[in-house]
Design a protein around this motif. Structure first.
Motif, PDB file in Angstrom:
ATOM      1  N   PRO A 116      19.854 -31.867 -32.457  1.00 39.88           N
ATOM      2  CA  PRO A 116      19.861 -31.657 -30.996  1.00 39.88           C
ATOM      3  C   PRO A 116      19.260 -32.821 -30.204  1.00 39.88           C
ATOM      4  O   PRO A 116      19.741 -33.137 -29.114  1.00 39.88           O
ATOM      5  CB  PRO A 116      19.024 -30.386 -30.839  1.00 39.88           C
ATOM      6  N   THR A 117      18.226 -33.447 -30.739  1.00 41.34           N
ATOM      7  CA  THR A 117      17.604 -34.552 -29.999  1.00 41.34           C
ATOM      8  C   THR A 117      18.547 -35.753 -29.935  1.00 41.34           C
ATOM      9  O   THR A 117      18.729 -36.368 -28.880  1.00 41.34           O
ATOM     10  CB  THR A 117      16.270 -34.937 -30.658  1.00 41.34           C
ATOM     11  N   PHE A 160      11.545 -29.300 -37.168  1.00 44.43           N
ATOM     12  CA  PHE A 160      10.432 -28.368 -37.349  1.00 44.43           C
ATOM     13  C   PHE A 160       9.413 -28.670 -36.264  1.00 44.43           C
ATOM     14  O   PHE A 160       9.323 -29.802 -35.793  1.00 44.43           O
ATOM     15  CB  PHE A 160       9.792 -28.520 -38.731  1.00 44.43           C
ATOM     16  N   VAL A 161       8.697 -27.673 -35.831  1.00 42.74           N
ATOM     17  CA  VAL A 161       7.762 -27.853 -34.730  1.00 42.74           C
ATOM     18  C   VAL A 161       6.449 -27.136 -35.047  1.00 42.74           C
ATOM     19  O   VAL A 161       6.345 -26.426 -36.049  1.00 42.74           O
ATOM     20  CB  VAL A 161       8.347 -27.314 -33.390  1.00 42.74           C
ATOM     21  N   GLU A 162       5.489 -27.373 -34.193  1.00 44.11           N
ATOM     22  CA  GLU A 162       4.210 -26.686 -34.327  1.00 44.11           C
ATOM     23  C   GLU A 162       4.262 -25.484 -33.392  1.00 44.11           C
ATOM     24  O   GLU A 162       4.482 -25.644 -32.190  1.00 44.11           O
ATOM     25  CB  GLU A 162       3.098 -27.643 -33.915  1.00 44.11           C
ATOM     26  N   TYR A 194       6.031 -38.064 -40.730  1.00 44.59           N
ATOM     27  CA  TYR A 194       6.159 -36.993 -39.745  1.00 44.59           C
ATOM     28  C   TYR A 194       6.173 -37.515 -38.310  1.00 44.59           C
ATOM     29  O   TYR A 194       6.017 -36.749 -37.367  1.00 44.59           O
ATOM     30  CB  TYR A 194       5.066 -35.950 -39.966  1.00 44.59           C
ATOM     31  N   THR A 204       8.299 -32.581 -30.632  1.00 41.24           N
ATOM     32  CA  THR A 204       9.755 -32.402 -30.647  1.00 41.24           C
ATOM     33  C   THR A 204      10.193 -31.915 -29.263  1.00 41.24           C
ATOM     34  O   THR A 204       9.758 -30.862 -28.805  1.00 41.24           O
ATOM     35  CB  THR A 204      10.145 -31.347 -31.705  1.00 41.24           C
ATOM     36  N   PRO A 205      11.025 -32.676 -28.574  1.00 41.98           N
ATOM     37  CA  PRO A 205      11.271 -32.325 -27.167  1.00 41.98           C
ATOM     38  C   PRO A 205      12.063 -31.032 -27.005  1.00 41.98           C
ATOM     39  O   PRO A 205      12.953 -30.728 -27.796  1.00 41.98           O
ATOM     40  CB  PRO A 205      12.071 -33.525 -26.639  1.00 41.98           C
ATOM     41  N   TYR A 206      11.708 -30.302 -25.984  1.00 40.24           N
ATOM     42  CA  TYR A 206      12.545 -29.173 -25.561  1.00 40.24           C
ATOM     43  C   TYR A 206      13.859 -29.742 -25.029  1.00 40.24           C
ATOM     44  O   TYR A 206      13.895 -30.904 -24.558  1.00 40.24           O
ATOM     45  CB  TYR A 206      11.863 -28.413 -24.411  1.00 40.24           C
ATOM     46  N   GLN A 232      11.782 -37.844 -31.596  1.00 41.56           N
ATOM     47  CA  GLN A 232      11.285 -36.504 -31.933  1.00 41.56           C
ATOM     48  C   GLN A 232       9.779 -36.532 -32.176  1.00 41.56           C
ATOM     49  O   GLN A 232       9.057 -35.633 -31.810  1.00 41.56           O
ATOM     50  CB  GLN A 232      11.970 -35.984 -33.199  1.00 41.56           C
ATOM     51  N   SER A 271      16.725 -37.098 -37.894  1.00 39.38           N
ATOM     52  CA  SER A 271      15.806 -36.456 -38.826  1.00 39.38           C
ATOM     53  C   SER A 271      15.993 -37.074 -40.213  1.00 39.38           C
ATOM     54  O   SER A 271      16.815 -37.978 -40.398  1.00 39.38           O
ATOM     55  CB  SER A 271      16.095 -34.948 -38.880  1.00 39.38           C
ATOM     56  N   PRO A 290       5.713 -32.744 -34.925  1.00 36.81           N
ATOM     57  CA  PRO A 290       6.147 -31.356 -34.697  1.00 36.81           C
ATOM     58  C   PRO A 290       5.764 -30.830 -33.320  1.00 36.81           C
ATOM     59  O   PRO A 290       6.523 -30.066 -32.721  1.00 36.81           O
ATOM     60  CB  PRO A 290       5.413 -30.589 -35.799  1.00 36.81           C
ATOM     61  N   ASN A 291       4.604 -31.226 -32.825  1.00 38.10           N
ATOM     62  CA  ASN A 291       4.215 -30.707 -31.508  1.00 38.10           C
ATOM     63  C   ASN A 291       4.786 -31.533 -30.363  1.00 38.10           C
ATOM     64  O   ASN A 291       4.497 -31.263 -29.210  1.00 38.10           O
ATOM     65  CB  ASN A 291       2.683 -30.620 -31.378  1.00 38.10           C
ATOM     66  N   LYS A 316       8.777 -38.584 -36.408  1.00 43.43           N
ATOM     67  CA  LYS A 316      10.224 -38.596 -36.624  1.00 43.43           C
ATOM     68  C   LYS A 316      10.990 -39.422 -35.584  1.00 43.43           C
ATOM     69  O   LYS A 316      10.583 -39.539 -34.429  1.00 43.43           O
ATOM     70  CB  LYS A 316      10.748 -37.152 -36.647  1.00 43.43           C
TER      71      LYS A 316
END
Lengths: 668, 668, 668
Positions: C362-363, A510-512, C349, C313-315, C307, C355, C310-311, C351
C-alpha cells in the motif's frame, strides 16, 4: 534411579565451626539422603598450584557413607583459585567490557588452555580419588556453565576458523549475512573484524551460536574425563539453568541445552521461582518439562530454593507443594541449594534449609515431612513416565535473533512469548514436552505443537512443520514466526515465509499497535483483556479462516488471528500479541479440536493436576492447590488411593486441598 | 572562641575584575568578620613546579586585616595543578573505573608520594608565609577530604600489609571472611587479589575501612605540618561533610569523622540542606549534633548555603532561621559558601551571597541583619554548652555492611534508618548527641540511646550496650542490629546476636513485607501509617513484652516491636521498618519513660526549640518556626529576655513567631 | 532545478538477488526519477587496499540512464572498510569512552591523515569515473557527517594550537574561562590538559566548537575534491540532519549547518518524523525552514521515511501529505530512505518503499500517485520562493552552553525551548526563516524575531538585536537569553545582560518554580495551562509593561513576562517556561501587532497552510489537513485553481480536505 533422592548442597568448607556430625544428624532427621559437594571450592582443594588437599572431601564422604547418605561430587571448575589468576591473568575471560577482573565465580575463559590444563588436573585428582568411594553415586561436571561472554583474541581466532569451516567462502558469507551494508563487507579472512563490535545481527548471532558451542564442547570435554573414572553404577550430570529474571524464567540464551545434554548420563537442572503469594508452579513445570525433554526421561533437580530470599521464604505448606510438583514433572531428585545459610561473602541472604543459627526452623521442619513422605512413597513415585500429547517448540536461534531485532519497546522478549503460550497450557492442565529445531523426536507424536516467535528458522524446519500439519498435526504459531532464515536473513518472499502455505495468510506490513483491539471481542474475554500489544502484522487471509480482525480506523481490513486447514491438520497463526486471556481461549479451542480436553482439563489453575505412569504401571495423578485458599474438586477418575494420607478414593469423591495443599492419587 | 564568626569563602582569584575593596566594604556592611581563602587555588599559587606566587593571598590578608576581618587559610591540596598531572600522571587516583582523568578536583591518589611531596612543599610555603600575619586566626587542612576510591597497585600493596598486620595469618583471615566461598580462599599472601573486584562483603568492607584510614592519616599528616607553623592563638580545622543525596544527608561513608577529627583543634563541617518549602532544619540539626559530638564541644560551620541552587534560594526569613539554627546546635561560626557567584566553569549555579551581578540582592540584605545580630549578641550566644540526655549511635562499619548487603529494593539504606530515628527525636525537640562504636563517652551519661541498624558490630560493643541497659539505660534498636560481627560475619547463634539477652527476643527467619500492617494499629496512627515496609524479622519474644504484632495470614504469630526489661533498664526492638509516625510514637513512649518529655517537648515540629547554657551560665532557648505560616506558643519557663527584640518575656506569655521566624530567650 | 525530483536511496549491493531491471521497472511505475547511490559501500568498491571494483556503480548508472532516472553519487566515506581498520586501527576515533571499536558506521577520526588519504583516493577514483556519465546530476559528499566525538591526542594537539591562535595568551584564556577555579589554571601551553575530562564549561564548549569546525573543514575538503571533477550542470550537496530524539528534533549539536553549508552548491537534509496519529508536520516544517535558510533558497530532502518503523508505517494518505509538505517548505526533491527494506544486519526494521518481499504494497502504491502528481505539476511547484516575515534565531553556542549548564531536572533542553516557540508559530501558520548569530541576512527584513534561550552570545550579537528593536523590530526572548557571553562567562552586570536596555527589566535571582502560576491567568488559557515550569527569573521591570506576574507566596512581587517599547520596536521577555498555550497566545499577540495575522492565519493547526511564489510568479498555497478527521474551510483569497484535482476555485468557496488530505491552490 532406584529411589527418590532428597538432597542438599553441602559445604563443609563454609562452616563457621565444626558441624559435620550435627549436620548429618539433622539431615537424617529431615530425610535427606543425598548431598552434593565440592563444586565451588577449588581454592580449598588446591591451595597452591599442584598442592592438593582433599581432606574436607574425604571426611565428608566417609561421614556421609556411614550415615547412608549418597554423595554427588562436583568438579570444582566454575570458580578459579587466586593463585591461578595471579600466575596467569589470561585465564580470566576478556569480554566486550574488557579484560576480566578477579572476584566472582564464572569469570574465566572456558577456551583458555591454561585454565583447561589446571581444570583437567584437578578433575583427575579429585575424581580419581573419590570414584571408588561407596558414598559416591555420581558426578556433576562444572556448575551452571555458560560462556561468560568470552571473546578475546583466542576466541575470535577460533571463531574465524569456525566461520571458514561453515561458510567456505567469504563471498557466501558476505551474501548471506548482508555484509555490504554499512561497508561491513569482509574481503579477506585476514580482515575479519572482532565480532564484539559488530552491528550485523547475522554475525552477532552466529558468534553467540559459536559461544554456545564452546559450552557444549567444554561440558563434553569434562564429561569425557570423568567418564574415564566413573563406575558403571555412577552417573554424570550437570545442572542447567535458565534465562534469569530474578528467578528461572525461560530458555537459557547462552547454552544449547539439547546439544550440551548429549554428553551427560542424566540431565539436571536448577529451578528458582517466585514464592509466597507469587508461587504458581509455572517455573517448576516449565523447568521440569524442559529438562525432562533433554534426554526424554527423568531428571534431577540439582538446585532449588529452601528459604532463599526474604521474599521467597515459603509459607507453611509451600515447600511440600514445590517438592511434589518437581516429582510430578518427572524429577527423581529434589535438592536444595543449600543446606545452611552462609555467614559471609556474597550470598548470605540466599538462605538454605538452615538459617544462620544452624538450628531448626519452620522450613527445615516442613522439609522433614517431605523427607518422610519421599522415603515412604519412593517406590510409587520414582521414575514417573510422562506421555504428553502437546509440545512447545523453542529455539536458541530465535531467541538470539529477537535480541538483535527487538520488539518495539524492548520489554517483550522471546521468553515472554514462550511463557505467554506455555503458561496458558499449564493453567489448562495440558502436559507439555519441549521440542527444538534439532529434535530427533517425531513431531507426529504430538497432537499439537505451539511455536512461539520462531523468528529465525531454516527452510528445513519450516518445511518439517508444514509436513507435520499436512500429516494431521496442529500448529499454533505466534507473530514473527517464519520471518527470517537461520542466518536471520529476512526471507525475500511473501511473509510469513514458507509457513504461509500451511497458514493460508500473507502480509507485507506490520505496525506497532496503539489502541487496537480485536473486533467484536471474538473470544469473549471482555474489554480489558481484548487489546493487542507490542506488535501486529497486517494479515491478509488467502485460504485461512479469520478468527479475529483488528479494530482500528486504518488497519481494520486486516486479520489478527487465523486458522487454516492444511492437508489433514490445521495451522493457527496469531499475528499480534493478544492478552493472556485471548491466548488461553485460542489454545483451548485448538486443544479441544485435538481432543486434549479430558477430565483433568476440567480443573484449571490454581488447581493443577499432573499425571504419569509409575514403575508398577499405575497412573499417578498429583493434585496441587496453588492458592492461599482451601480448594476442593470432585475426583472423577476410577477408584484410587490417595498416597499421602494412604486412604482409598472413590470415583466422584470430593477431595479437599488445604491452601498450598497436595494430594497424590494412584489408580487401582 | 571569643566571639561568633560570620564568614564567607572568598576567592579573589575567581573575580572577573578588581573587586577587593568593594567586596570588603560590602562584607563590612553585612557584618562578615571572617573569610576563608586559598583552599582550592593551588595552580594560582604555584603556577609552575616550584614557582610560587602568593600575591593574591598577601593582598587579601592585608586588606582583610585592615578591615578587621579574620582569615582562615586553607591548604590548597584538594585540587592539583595541570603541571603536576602532566609531569606525573600517576598522581591521579586509579579507581575501580580505571586510571584517573584530569579535570575535576578530588581526583588524586592521597597515598601517592609525588602528590604528598608537592603537597607538603606548597603547605610549608603557604603556611610558613602567612602564619605570622595578624589576620590569620587559623587553618583549614585540605577540603572535604575523602579517599576518592583510590585503589591502584600502591594502595593494594599497603592494604595487603595492613591485612597481614591485622589478621596475622591467612588461616584466620580465610575463616573470618569466609573466603572458601566461591573459591576465594587466599593461601599465600602473594596471591592476594585486588580488592577492587571482590564479591566478598567482609573483604570489601575491610578495604573500605582501610580507605577511610587513609583519610585519617592524610589529615593527621597535613595537620602535623601545619602545627609546626601554627601560633598558639591559631587553630587547625577541617570541613567534614556527609553522605550526599543532593544535600547533606547522613553519616559520611568514606570518612571516619571521629577518628579523623582527632588531629584537629576544632571540628568543622559543611552543611547543605533543602530549602524553600522543604526547609525543616533537620540537616542543620543532624550535621550540628554530629560535628559537636566529634570533639564534644563547639564547632564551625565552614560551609553552608547562601543562595545556592534555584530550588534553594531562600524565602525571606530563611537565611536568618538557618543561621540561628546553627548556633542553637553549638556552632560558633556560620560561613557561607561562598561570597560571590562564580561566572564560569562548573559551579556557576551554586550561587553565593552575591549574585553574578556582584551587587546587593535580597539574600545579601538579609545576611546583613544576621551580621548585626551576631555582633550584638555574640557575648550571649557564643560557646553554647549543650547537655543532651539522648544519643544516637552511628557506625561507619554498619553503613558499609548494609551497602554490601542491601535491604530489598536497594532504596532504603543505612542513613535512611538513621534519619528515620533521628528526625523523630528532632521533631519532638529531644536534643541528641551522636555516639559511635569507639566512643570514649560513657553511654551511661544518656537516658536513652537509639541504635539504628547496627548491622556489623563487635561482641565488645554489643556487650557494652547490654551493660548499659543493665545499668538502667534505655536502648531502642531497629531491625538488623546485632546480626553480624565486625567482619560482617553473620553471627552463628540465635539472632539478634548478643543483644538477644537484653531484648528478650529471638528470630531465625525474616521476610520482605507485602501488605503487612501492625495488628490493631497499636500506636493509633491510622490505617495509612500503620504499614510495614522493606524488611520484617519474625520475632518470637522470650521475655519481652510485645508492643506490636504483624497482621498477615502467615506471619501473624510473630512480633514486630517489643520492649524488654533487662537489669535496671529496657531494650526496645523494632523488627521491621514501620512508618515515621509509628517510630515517632514509639520513641515518644521511651522518652516519656526516660523522663525526657519536659516543657520544651510540649512543642513539636514545625516549632523547634533548642537550648544550652551560655558563658554567663544562663539558659539560652532558641525557638524556631519551620513553617510558612505564623505560629505562636506559650512561653512556659521562668522569666527571661528575648534577645533579638531585646525585650523581657514573662512566664506564660504568648510568643508569636512569623513564618520562618526565630526567637531567642535567655533565662534571667 | 528544472523539475521536481522524486527519489530513493538505492543499494544494488544490498539486494538478496538480481533485481536491477525489476527495481527500475517498479521505480518507473512509481514516478521515481532519481536515485542516490554509493554513499555507504566503500568495502564493496574497494575490497582491498588499492583494489577497486565499481561494477555495481557502473551497471546502476547505465541502467538508470537507460530508464531516464537521474543519479546522485555519494562519496562512500562515512563507513570504513575492514581492511583499513585492520591495517591502521588508529583510523577509528578515540573518544571519551576510549579507543574505537570496529562495527558501526561513523566511527572514524575525521582528522586522521590515514583516513583522509584513503578517502581522497576513493573519492577521486569514484568521482573521476562517474563524473562524465550522463545519468549523474550531482554528488553528495559523505553522509550525515558529525565529529563522532573524536578527541584523541592528534585532535587535542590541534585544539591547543587552535586555542593559541584564538586567545593568544594563557593569561587571557585563564581569565575569560575562569580557569583559576578548582586549580584548573593553565600556566604553560605544554601543560594544556585534555579537554575530555574538563569540568570547565567554557573549555568544554570551546572544544565542542572546535569539533564542529572539524566537520566544516572535512566537508569543505571533500567538496573541493569533488569540485575538481564536477561538470557545470552538476551540483554538490550534503544531507544534514538534526538532534535526534528517535526522530529529527531540532538544532544539530555537533555541526554548524550554516558554516558547513558554505562549501555546498545545494543544501540537503534528512528529515525523519513521528507518523500515524503523531504526524503533525512540525518536523517537516522545521527541517525545511532550517535547510532552506542555509543558502536562502530551495533545498533537497535527501532522506525521509517511506515505511520505516512499525510505529511510523504511514496511514493511507500520509505519504502524500508528507511529500507535498516538503515542497511547501521549498524542497525541490523528496527522496526516501530507502527503496527496499534490508534483509540483514542492523536497520532491517527501518523499512523502505518496498517491504522485504520486494513486491508492491500500500505504501508503494501511494508513492506512485505522488510520482504522477510530481511529474504533472512540476512546472508549477518547482523552485517555490518563500518570503517570510518572521524568523527564529538559533545558536549552536547557546545549545552547547545549556548542555553544560542544564536546566533543573535536565529534561528541558535547548531544542525544547526552540521547538516550544517554533511549533507555536507553525500552528498559527506563520511562515518562518531560521537565522543564526553569524547570519549575514539583515534582521530588519523580518517583522518579528523569536529568540529562544540565547544563553551564550557575544556583545556584538546582543547589540545587533538591540539595534533591530530600535529600528522597529519585534524580538521575543525567552528566559536565559543574554545571560552569558560567547565564552559562557556569565555577564557581570545586571541581567539579562546587554538586552536589559531593550527589554526594560532586570533581575539578580532566579528560582525553580513549584506550584507557581501566572497571576490571574492573564492569557485566559485556563488553570491547567497557566502553570510555570522548570525555571523562573525574578524580573523587576524598569521601563517594561508587565504582561504576567508570578502567583506565589514569596515571589509574587516579581514579573514573569514583560513587553517593552524600545526605539521604534518592542522587546518581549519571557522570564519562565510557561505552557505551550501561553507561548502561543503571547506570540499571537506580537504577531498581531506586527501585522502578520492575515487570511491564512485564520486557519490553525491541524489545518496548515504554506505559501510561496512559483516560477510563473503565481502564488501557490498548500492546504494540509494534519488530522484523522475530514476538515473543511472557506477559501478566502482571490480566484485560483486547485492543482491536484485540476479544478477552478472561487473566492469564498468551501474546500473539503479528507483526513490527512492536501489541496494546492494556484492564484490566477
Amino acid at each position: 534411579m532406584k529411589k527418590l533422592l532428597y538432597g542438599v548442597a553441602y559445604y563443609d568448607e563454609y562452616m563457621p565451626y565444626e558441624r559435620l556430625s550435627t549436620d548429618i544428624e539433622m539431615m537424617k532427621t529431615a530425610g535427606i539422603n543425598l548431598v552434593r559437594i565440592a563444586e565451588s571450592t577449588w581454592s580449598t582443594h588446591e591451595p597452591q598450584n599442584g598442592v592438593f588437599d582433599f581432606s574436607s572431601v574425604d571426611r565428608v564422604l566417609d561421614a556421609m557413607h556411614a550415615a547412608g547418605i549418597h554423595v554427588i561430587v562436583g568438579t570444582p571448575t566454575y570458580a578459579v583459585p587466586t593463585w591461578m589468576v595471579k600466575e596467569y591473568p589470561d585465564v580470566l575471560a576478556e569480554t566486550p567490557d574488557g579484560p576480566g577482573r578477579y572476584g566472582a565465580r564464572q569469570i574465566m575463559d572456558i577456551a583458555n588452555p591454561t585454565y583447561l590444563f589446571y581444570s583437567e588436573r584437578i578433575i583427575r585428582k579429585l575424581i580419581g580419588r573419590v570414584c571408588g568411594h561407596p558414598a559416591v553415586i555420581g558426578y556433576q561436571v562444572d556448575n551452571e556453565t555458560k560462556h561468560y561472554r568470552t571473546s578475546g583474541p583466542n576466541v575470535q581466532l577460533r571463531f574465524v576458523k569456525y566461520m571458514k569451516d561453515k561458510f567456505g567462502t567469504l563471498e557466501r558469507l558476505n551474501r548471506e549475512f548482508g555484509l555490504d551494508y554499512w561497508s561491513n563487507r569482509i574481503n579477506s579472512w585476514e580482515d575479519f573484524p572482532s565480532a564484539v563490535g559488530t552491528i550485523n545481527g547475522s554475525l552477532g548471532a552466529e558468534f553467540a551460536r559459536f559461544q554456545r558451542q564452546l559450552v557444549t564442547e567444554f561440558l563434553a570435554w569434562q564429561a569425557s574425563i570423568v567418564n574415564e573414572y566413573k563406575r558403571p553404577d555412577q552417573f554424570v550430570t550437570h545442572n542447567f539453568d535458565f534465562e534469569w529474571r530474578g528467578h528461572s524464567f525461560g530458555v537459557q540464551p547462552d547454552v544449547d541445552h539439547f546439544e550440551a545434554a548429549k554428553a551427560l548420563d542424566i540431565a539436571g537442572v536448577d529451578i528458582y521461582h517466585p514464592s509466597q503469594d507469587e508461587l504458581t508452579g509455572k517455573e517448576i513445570s516449565f523447568g521440569g518439562d524442559s529438562t525432562r525433554s533433554l534426554k526424554e526421561t527423568n531428571y534431577f533437580v540439582l538446585e532449588t530454593q529452601a528459604q532463599a530470599f526474604p521474599n521467597w521464604t515459603p509459607y507453611p505448606g509451600q515447600l511440600r507443594l514445590q517438592a511434589f510438583s518437581h516429582l510430578a514433572s518427572g524429577a527423581n531428585m529434589v535438592e536444595y541449594w543449600h543446606w545452611h545459610s552462609i555467614h559471609n561473602s556474597f550470598e548470605t541472604y540466599w538462605k538454605g534449609l538452615l538459617s544462620h543459627d544452624l538450628g531448626t526452623n519452620p522450613t527445615y521442619e516442613e522439609a522433614a515431612t517431605i523427607g518422610r513422605d519421599f522415603a515412604r512413597l519412593s517406590p510409587r513415585l520414582v521414575n514417573l513416565k510422562k506421555n504428553n500429547r502437546a509440545a512447545v517448540l523453542v529455539s536458541n536461534e530465535a531467541l538470539t535473533a529477537l535480541e538483535w531485532f527487538k520488539l518495539p519497546g524492548g520489554n517483550v522478549r522471546y521468553n515472554d512469548i514462550v511463557r505467554l503460550a506455555y503458561d496458558r497450557l499449564y493453567e489448562m492442565n495440558i502436559g507439555c514436552d519441549i521440542v527444538h529445531p534439532g529434535s530427533s523426536v517425531a513431531f507426529e507424536k504430538y497432537e499439537i505443537i505451539v511455536v512461539p516467535a520462531l523468528y529465525a528458522a531454516s527452510d528445513e524446519l519450516l518445511e518439517r512443520l508444514n509436513r507435520y500439519v499436512e500429516n494431521g498435526g496442529r500448529v499454533v504459531y505466534t507473530f514473527k514466526s517464519g520471518f527470517a532464515d537461520e542466518h536471520i536473513q529476512v526471507r525475500t518472499g511473501v511473509q510469513p515465509g514458507l509457513i504461509e502455505k500451511a497458514c493460508g495468510i500473507r502480509y507485507s506490513q506490520f505496525v506497532e499497535p496503539k489502541n487496537v483491539t480485536l473486533k467484536g471481542d471474538p473470544f469473549g474475554v471482555g474489554e480489558d483483556r481484548n487489546g493487542v500489544g507490542v506488535w501486529m502484522e497486517l494479515l491478509t487471509p488467502t485460504t485461512a479462516e479469520v478468527l479475529a480482525w483488528y479494530d482500528h480506523p486504518h488497519w481494520g481490513a486486516y486479520a489478527a488471528i487465523t486458522s487454516n486447514r492444511h492437508g489433514r491438520g490445521t495451522a493457527t497463526y496469531i499475528g499480534c500479541m493478544p492478552s493472556e486471556a485471548v491466548v488461553g481461549k485460542l489454545l483451548e479451542r485448538v486443544c479441544r479440536e485435538a481432543g486434549l480436553l479430558g477430565l483433568d482439563q476440567e480443573l484449571r489453575f490454581p488447581l493443577i493436576v499432573k499425571s504419569g505412569t509409575n514403575e508398577q504401571g499405575k497412573t499417578i495423578r498429583y493434585y496441587f492447590n496453588y492458592s492461599d485458599e482451601p480448594k476442593s474438586f470432585d475426583y472423577s477418575h476410577g477408584e484410587g488411593k490417595e498416597l499421602l494420607a494412604d486412604r482409598p478414593i472413590r470415583s466422584g469423591e470430593r477431595i479437599e486441598l488445604e491452601r498450598w495443599g497436595v494430594a497424590i492419587v494412584e489408580s487401582i
